[in-house]
Motif scaffolding. Structure first.
Motif, PDB file in Angstrom:
ATOM      1  N   ASN A  13     -27.428   7.056   1.925  1.00  0.00           N
ATOM      2  CA  ASN A  13     -26.901   6.192   2.971  1.00  0.00           C
ATOM      3  C   ASN A  13     -25.909   5.209   2.338  1.00  0.00           C
ATOM      4  OD1 ASN A  13     -26.794   3.679   4.588  1.00  0.00           O
ATOM      5  ND2 ASN A  13     -28.229   4.736   5.925  1.00  0.00           N
ATOM      6  N   VAL A  14     -24.637   5.384   2.608  1.00  0.00           N
ATOM      7  CA  VAL A  14     -23.599   4.562   1.976  1.00  0.00           C
ATOM      8  C   VAL A  14     -23.786   3.086   2.325  1.00  0.00           C
ATOM      9  CG1 VAL A  14     -21.116   4.095   1.853  1.00  0.00           C
ATOM     10  CG2 VAL A  14     -21.943   6.456   1.804  1.00  0.00           C
ATOM     11  N   ARG A  15     -24.044   2.759   3.563  1.00  0.00           N
ATOM     12  CA  ARG A  15     -24.205   1.354   3.964  1.00  0.00           C
ATOM     13  C   ARG A  15     -25.372   0.702   3.222  1.00  0.00           C
ATOM     14  NH1 ARG A  15     -20.949  -2.338   5.199  1.00  0.00           N
ATOM     15  NH2 ARG A  15     -22.179  -3.552   3.799  1.00  0.00           N
ATOM     16  N   ARG A  16     -26.508   1.402   3.123  1.00  0.00           N
ATOM     17  CA  ARG A  16     -27.667   0.865   2.401  1.00  0.00           C
ATOM     18  C   ARG A  16     -27.305   0.626   0.935  1.00  0.00           C
ATOM     19  NH1 ARG A  16     -32.671   4.727   1.286  1.00  0.00           N
ATOM     20  NH2 ARG A  16     -31.083   5.586  -0.082  1.00  0.00           N
ATOM     21  N   SER A  17     -26.544   1.556   0.344  1.00  0.00           N
ATOM     22  CA  SER A  17     -26.145   1.410  -1.060  1.00  0.00           C
ATOM     23  C   SER A  17     -25.158   0.262  -1.245  1.00  0.00           C
ATOM     24  CB  SER A  17     -25.557   2.722  -1.576  1.00  0.00           C
ATOM     25  OG  SER A  17     -26.572   3.704  -1.629  1.00  0.00           O
ATOM     26  N   ILE A  18     -24.230   0.077  -0.295  1.00  0.00           N
ATOM     27  CA  ILE A  18     -23.323  -1.074  -0.359  1.00  0.00           C
ATOM     28  C   ILE A  18     -24.150  -2.363  -0.358  1.00  0.00           C
ATOM     29  CG2 ILE A  18     -21.610  -2.432   0.923  1.00  0.00           C
ATOM     30  CD1 ILE A  18     -20.450   0.279   1.917  1.00  0.00           C
ATOM     31  N   ASP A  19     -25.120  -2.450   0.551  1.00  0.00           N
ATOM     32  CA  ASP A  19     -25.963  -3.646   0.646  1.00  0.00           C
ATOM     33  C   ASP A  19     -26.742  -3.885  -0.642  1.00  0.00           C
ATOM     34  OD1 ASP A  19     -25.031  -4.019   3.220  1.00  0.00           O
ATOM     35  OD2 ASP A  19     -26.824  -3.186   4.177  1.00  0.00           O
ATOM     36  N   PHE A  20     -27.138  -2.811  -1.324  1.00  0.00           N
ATOM     37  CA  PHE A  20     -27.851  -2.924  -2.598  1.00  0.00           C
ATOM     38  C   PHE A  20     -26.922  -3.435  -3.700  1.00  0.00           C
ATOM     39  CE2 PHE A  20     -29.022  -1.082  -6.710  1.00  0.00           C
ATOM     40  CZ  PHE A  20     -30.320  -1.528  -6.850  1.00  0.00           C
ATOM     41  N   TYR A  21     -25.732  -2.864  -3.815  1.00  0.00           N
ATOM     42  CA  TYR A  21     -24.824  -3.181  -4.921  1.00  0.00           C
ATOM     43  C   TYR A  21     -24.038  -4.477  -4.740  1.00  0.00           C
ATOM     44  CZ  TYR A  21     -25.866   1.134  -7.332  1.00  0.00           C
ATOM     45  OH  TYR A  21     -26.521   2.133  -8.011  1.00  0.00           O
ATOM     46  N   LEU A  22     -23.804  -4.918  -3.502  1.00  0.00           N
ATOM     47  CA  LEU A  22     -23.048  -6.165  -3.254  1.00  0.00           C
ATOM     48  C   LEU A  22     -23.558  -7.347  -4.078  1.00  0.00           C
ATOM     49  CD1 LEU A  22     -22.187  -6.275   0.548  1.00  0.00           C
ATOM     50  CD2 LEU A  22     -20.690  -6.955  -1.308  1.00  0.00           C
ATOM     51  N   PRO A  23     -24.850  -7.688  -4.009  1.00  0.00           N
ATOM     52  CA  PRO A  23     -25.297  -8.851  -4.780  1.00  0.00           C
ATOM     53  C   PRO A  23     -25.346  -8.596  -6.287  1.00  0.00           C
ATOM     54  CG  PRO A  23     -27.142  -7.879  -3.609  1.00  0.00           C
ATOM     55  CD  PRO A  23     -25.908  -7.169  -3.141  1.00  0.00           C
ATOM     56  N   LEU A  24     -25.456  -7.340  -6.702  1.00  0.00           N
ATOM     57  CA  LEU A  24     -25.474  -7.050  -8.137  1.00  0.00           C
ATOM     58  C   LEU A  24     -24.090  -7.218  -8.739  1.00  0.00           C
ATOM     59  CD1 LEU A  24     -27.737  -3.859  -8.349  1.00  0.00           C
ATOM     60  CD2 LEU A  24     -28.397  -6.265  -8.252  1.00  0.00           C
ATOM     61  N   PHE A  25     -23.076  -6.697  -8.035  1.00  0.00           N
ATOM     62  CA  PHE A  25     -21.704  -6.763  -8.526  1.00  0.00           C
ATOM     63  C   PHE A  25     -20.981  -8.039  -8.124  1.00  0.00           C
ATOM     64  CE2 PHE A  25     -21.373  -1.818  -8.381  1.00  0.00           C
ATOM     65  CZ  PHE A  25     -22.175  -1.730  -9.511  1.00  0.00           C
ATOM     66  N   GLU A  26     -21.540  -8.769  -7.161  1.00  0.00           N
ATOM     67  CA  GLU A  26     -20.961 -10.011  -6.649  1.00  0.00           C
ATOM     68  C   GLU A  26     -19.515  -9.813  -6.208  1.00  0.00           C
ATOM     69  OE1 GLU A  26     -21.692 -12.787  -9.862  1.00  0.00           O
ATOM     70  OE2 GLU A  26     -23.706 -13.190  -9.101  1.00  0.00           O
ATOM     71  N   ARG A  27     -19.289  -8.726  -5.460  1.00  0.00           N
ATOM     72  CA  ARG A  27     -17.950  -8.438  -4.932  1.00  0.00           C
ATOM     73  C   ARG A  27     -18.082  -7.446  -3.781  1.00  0.00           C
ATOM     74  NH1 ARG A  27     -14.386  -7.592  -8.585  1.00  0.00           N
ATOM     75  NH2 ARG A  27     -15.698  -8.320 -10.245  1.00  0.00           N
ATOM     76  N   GLU A  28     -17.113  -7.515  -2.888  1.00  0.00           N
ATOM     77  CA  GLU A  28     -17.027  -6.577  -1.773  1.00  0.00           C
ATOM     78  C   GLU A  28     -16.408  -5.266  -2.270  1.00  0.00           C
ATOM     79  OE1 GLU A  28     -17.896  -6.936   1.521  1.00  0.00           O
ATOM     80  OE2 GLU A  28     -18.733  -8.918   1.114  1.00  0.00           O
TER      81      GLU A  28
END
Length: 124
Positions: A13-28
């Motif tokens: 699920n791309v959206r779920r993965s975006i939500d996971f990685y956003l705070p780790l990478f601290e970028r959109e």
């Protein structure tokens, strides 16, 4: 042929993965579509998330857990800060910080079971 600075993970699920990685990478993500997202670091390294049901050719067998994405940090203090932050975010840590032959690292898993190793050459 040059080696690329582009990693793609196949995800459920791309959206779920975006939500996971956003705070780790601290970028959109720099790019988002229904089946793909692309993060780009300050250094220009690219990290893609591709919906595994859209990948061509189709995936045969297991798509996660058989390799690692390695994220280098500059020192042990930064590694510890990231470890604490990721734990507070609820990231599944599968190896606590440990000193290995190549330096200090910890390992986590994303929601699809991809391994993420954070490391630095410095030993604690």
């Amino acid at each position: 042929m040059d080696l690329s600075n582009f990693t793609i993970l196949y995800v459920e699920n791309v959206r779920r993965s975006i939500d996971f990685y956003l705070p780790l990478f601290e970028r959109e993500p720099a790019q988002i579509s229904d089946g793909f997202a692309l993060f780009v670091s300050e250094s220009g390294a690219k990290f893609g998330l591709w919906a595994k049901h859209d990948v061509t050719p189709k995936i045969q067998g297991r798509a996660a857990g058989a390799m690692e994405v390695v994220l280098e940090v500059s020192n042990v203090i930064t590694l510890q800060i990231n470890h604490t932050k990721w734990r507070e975010l609820g990231v599944n840590i599968i190896q606590e910080p440990i000193e290995l032959d190549f330096g200090t690292s910890f390992t986590a898993e994303d929601p699809d079971g991809h391994r993420l190793r954070v490391f630095c050459y410095e030993k604690s």
